[in-house]
Each structure stands twice: as C-alpha cells, then as structure tokens.
Design a protein around this motif. Structure first.
Motif, PDB file in Angstrom:
ATOM      1  N   MET A   1     -13.279   1.056   0.763  1.00 45.48           N
ATOM      2  CA  MET A   1     -13.243  -0.288   1.220  1.00 45.48           C
ATOM      3  C   MET A   1     -12.202  -0.426   2.319  1.00 45.48           C
ATOM      4  SD  MET A   1     -14.001  -3.030  -1.464  1.00 45.48           S
ATOM      5  CE  MET A   1     -15.645  -3.194  -1.870  1.00 45.48           C
ATOM      6  N   SER A   2     -12.255  -1.542   2.971  1.00 39.61           N
ATOM      7  CA  SER A   2     -11.306  -1.777   4.055  1.00 39.61           C
ATOM      8  C   SER A   2     -10.108  -2.552   3.520  1.00 39.61           C
ATOM      9  CB  SER A   2     -11.981  -2.549   5.179  1.00 39.61           C
ATOM     10  OG  SER A   2     -12.373  -3.811   4.719  1.00 39.61           O
ATOM     11  N   ALA A   3      -9.048  -2.506   4.298  1.00 38.32           N
ATOM     12  CA  ALA A   3      -7.841  -3.221   3.920  1.00 38.32           C
ATOM     13  C   ALA A   3      -8.063  -4.723   4.015  1.00 38.32           C
ATOM     14  CB  ALA A   3      -6.698  -2.802   4.849  1.00 38.32           C
ATOM     15  N   GLN A   4      -7.229  -5.467   3.347  1.00 37.86           N
ATOM     16  CA  GLN A   4      -7.323  -6.929   3.375  1.00 37.86           C
ATOM     17  C   GLN A   4      -7.108  -7.431   4.801  1.00 37.86           C
ATOM     18  OE1 GLN A   4      -7.927  -9.303   1.164  1.00 37.86           O
ATOM     19  NE2 GLN A   4      -8.274  -7.965  -0.561  1.00 37.86           N
ATOM     20  N   ARG A   5      -7.940  -8.420   5.181  1.00 37.14           N
ATOM     21  CA  ARG A   5      -7.787  -9.027   6.504  1.00 37.14           C
ATOM     22  C   ARG A   5      -7.154 -10.389   6.342  1.00 37.14           C
ATOM     23  NH1 ARG A   5     -13.547  -8.978   9.051  1.00 37.14           N
ATOM     24  NH2 ARG A   5     -14.047  -9.664   6.980  1.00 37.14           N
ATOM     25  N   SER A   6      -6.423 -10.752   7.374  1.00 38.45           N
ATOM     26  CA  SER A   6      -5.768 -12.055   7.326  1.00 38.45           C
ATOM     27  C   SER A   6      -6.783 -13.146   7.662  1.00 38.45           C
ATOM     28  CB  SER A   6      -4.603 -12.099   8.316  1.00 38.45           C
ATOM     29  OG  SER A   6      -5.104 -12.129   9.636  1.00 38.45           O
ATOM     30  N   PRO A   7      -6.513 -14.375   7.293  1.00 40.65           N
ATOM     31  CA  PRO A   7      -7.416 -15.472   7.627  1.00 40.65           C
ATOM     32  C   PRO A   7      -7.643 -15.603   9.139  1.00 40.65           C
ATOM     33  CG  PRO A   7      -5.881 -16.186   5.930  1.00 40.65           C
ATOM     34  CD  PRO A   7      -5.443 -14.830   6.380  1.00 40.65           C
ATOM     35  N   ASP A   8      -6.615 -15.310   9.942  1.00 40.54           N
ATOM     36  CA  ASP A   8      -6.765 -15.389  11.398  1.00 40.54           C
ATOM     37  C   ASP A   8      -7.754 -14.338  11.912  1.00 40.54           C
ATOM     38  OD1 ASP A   8      -5.058 -17.542  11.641  1.00 40.54           O
ATOM     39  OD2 ASP A   8      -3.286 -16.276  11.976  1.00 40.54           O
ATOM     40  N   GLU A   9      -7.699 -13.148  11.339  1.00 44.12           N
ATOM     41  CA  GLU A   9      -8.639 -12.090  11.736  1.00 44.12           C
ATOM     42  C   GLU A   9     -10.066 -12.481  11.368  1.00 44.12           C
ATOM     43  OE1 GLU A   9      -5.866  -8.093  11.356  1.00 44.12           O
ATOM     44  OE2 GLU A   9      -6.937  -8.808   9.592  1.00 44.12           O
TER      45      GLU A   9
END
Length: 100
Positions: A1-9
């Motif tokens: 899986m991918s790393a957590q993304r920020s809400p802005d991303e």
C-alpha cells in the motif's frame, strides 16, 4: 500500500482529476456538435476556394484556353468525334425525355 496522504495532497489530486474531466467533457461536447463542426468545415472550404480563386489570373485562364486550342488544332478528328458523340447523347436524351 501507499503511505498516508495529507488532505492537501488529496485535494490537489481531486482538482487535477476535475480539470482532466472538464477537458474530456469539452472535447466530447465539441465532437457531438455536428452542426458546429459542419459550419466550421464550410468556412474552411470557403477559405480554400477563395484562396484558389485569388491565384487564378486572366493570364492563367488564357493559357489554359490556349492549351485547349492547341490540342484541338493538333487533333481535329478525335475532337470532332468526341463533339459529335456528346451532341448525339444530348439529342438522344432530349428525345427520350420528351416521350415520357
């Protein structure tokens, strides 16, 4: 899986996807506008014809007429035969049309 993304991303990705979707919708709408595309094509053809007409001069038309005249003078018998055939077809067409 991918790393957590920020809400802005995530918002930036959503905005990019919206832009792509808007471009795709605009392209589909343009392709579906048959009347508009036909008008554009007519205008394009008009421009092409006007450009070609602008290049035709009396000298070039006179040159073409002179070429035909030279060809006819060089081959009078075939020219007469073709003219007779065309006249014959025209007379036959008129007679056949008159009968109905």
């Amino acid at each position: 899986m991918s790393a957590q993304r920020s809400p802005d991303e995530i918002r930036a990705e959503i905005d990019g996807t919206r832009e792509e979707l808007a471009d795709t919708a605009a392209a589909l709408a343009q392709k579906a506008d048959v009347k508009g595309r036909a008008k554009d094509r007519v205008e394009e053809i008009k421009g092409d014809v006007k450009e070609k007409v602008a290049h035709v001069t009396p000298d070039s038309a006179g040159g073409a007429a002179h070429s035909v005249e030279t060809a006819v003078k060089g081959n009078p018998i075939p020219t007469a035969a073709i003219a007779a055939a065309v006249i014959g077809f025209a007379i036959g067409y008129l007679i056949a049309r008159r009968r109905f």
